[in-house]
Motif scaffolding. Structure first.
Motif, PDB file in Angstrom:
ATOM      1  N   GLU A  73      70.480 -41.106 114.783  1.00 33.71           N
ATOM      2  CA  GLU A  73      70.950 -41.700 116.037  1.00 33.71           C
ATOM      3  C   GLU A  73      69.773 -42.210 116.848  1.00 33.71           C
ATOM      4  O   GLU A  73      68.819 -41.476 117.105  1.00 33.71           O
ATOM      5  CB  GLU A  73      71.723 -40.680 116.868  1.00 33.71           C
ATOM      6  CG  GLU A  73      73.074 -40.335 116.276  1.00 33.71           C
ATOM      7  CD  GLU A  73      73.917 -39.541 117.245  1.00 33.71           C
ATOM      8  OE1 GLU A  73      74.189 -40.056 118.351  1.00 33.71           O
ATOM      9  OE2 GLU A  73      74.276 -38.414 116.898  1.00 33.71           O
ATOM     10  N   ASP A  74      69.870 -43.475 117.260  1.00 33.02           N
ATOM     11  CA  ASP A  74      68.828 -44.098 118.067  1.00 33.02           C
ATOM     12  C   ASP A  74      68.694 -43.342 119.390  1.00 33.02           C
ATOM     13  O   ASP A  74      69.697 -43.128 120.088  1.00 33.02           O
ATOM     14  CB  ASP A  74      69.207 -45.561 118.333  1.00 33.02           C
ATOM     15  CG  ASP A  74      68.089 -46.379 118.938  1.00 33.02           C
ATOM     16  OD1 ASP A  74      67.213 -45.821 119.637  1.00 33.02           O
ATOM     17  OD2 ASP A  74      68.090 -47.602 118.706  1.00 33.02           O
ATOM     18  N   ARG A  76      67.664 -44.325 122.094  1.00 36.28           N
ATOM     19  CA  ARG A  76      68.048 -45.164 123.238  1.00 36.28           C
ATOM     20  C   ARG A  76      69.505 -44.921 123.627  1.00 36.28           C
ATOM     21  O   ARG A  76      69.882 -45.106 124.784  1.00 36.28           O
ATOM     22  CB  ARG A  76      67.821 -46.637 122.928  1.00 36.28           C
ATOM     23  CG  ARG A  76      66.341 -46.998 122.852  1.00 36.28           C
ATOM     24  CD  ARG A  76      66.163 -48.489 122.512  1.00 36.28           C
ATOM     25  NE  ARG A  76      64.770 -48.842 122.467  1.00 36.28           N
ATOM     26  CZ  ARG A  76      64.064 -48.988 121.351  1.00 36.28           C
ATOM     27  NH1 ARG A  76      64.643 -48.818 120.181  1.00 36.28           N
ATOM     28  NH2 ARG A  76      62.790 -49.324 121.402  1.00 36.28           N
ATOM     29  N   GLY A  77      70.328 -44.518 122.682  1.00 37.68           N
ATOM     30  CA  GLY A  77      71.727 -44.205 122.956  1.00 37.68           C
ATOM     31  C   GLY A  77      71.925 -42.739 123.316  1.00 37.68           C
ATOM     32  O   GLY A  77      73.040 -42.329 123.647  1.00 37.68           O
TER      33      GLY A  77
END
Length: 100
Positions: A73-74, A76-77
């Motif tokens: 999971e990035d 940024r999210g």
């Protein structure tokens, strides 16, 4: 060694970064509570200063061409560099490569 790995995250880096990290593509980084992405990056930058400069700018922000993922999971999210880490998770660092 197994006990150390049980309290650590696996950091996976691309070959370009591995060159400034003693040619290591995968590192086990011990966690300190509360464990965050920023804390892991700080520890790696202390051991590998060139790594630190290539991943973060002078303000400590992730460079725009660097992407970090926690278990796919990035960040940024998630909560950015404040994303909490648990033992056994994987932090994947990817640098975008420009060219043409």
């Amino acid at each position: 060694m197994a006990e150390e790995e049980a309290r650590s995250v696996t950091v996976v880096v691309p070959s370009l970064l591995a060159k400034v990290m003693d040619d290591q593509r995968e590192l086990q980084v011990g966690l300190e509570e509360p464990a965050t992405v920023a804390g892991v990056l700080d520890r790696l930058a202390a051991d590998y200063p060139v790594f630190g400069r290539r991943v973060r700018n002078e303000l400590g922000d992730i460079r725009r061409y660097v992407n970090l993922y926690v278990d796919g999971e990035d960040i940024r999210g998630l909560d950015g560099t404040g994303t909490h880490l648990r033992p056994g998770q994987e932090l994947l660092i990817i640098q975008s490569v420009a060219g043409g």
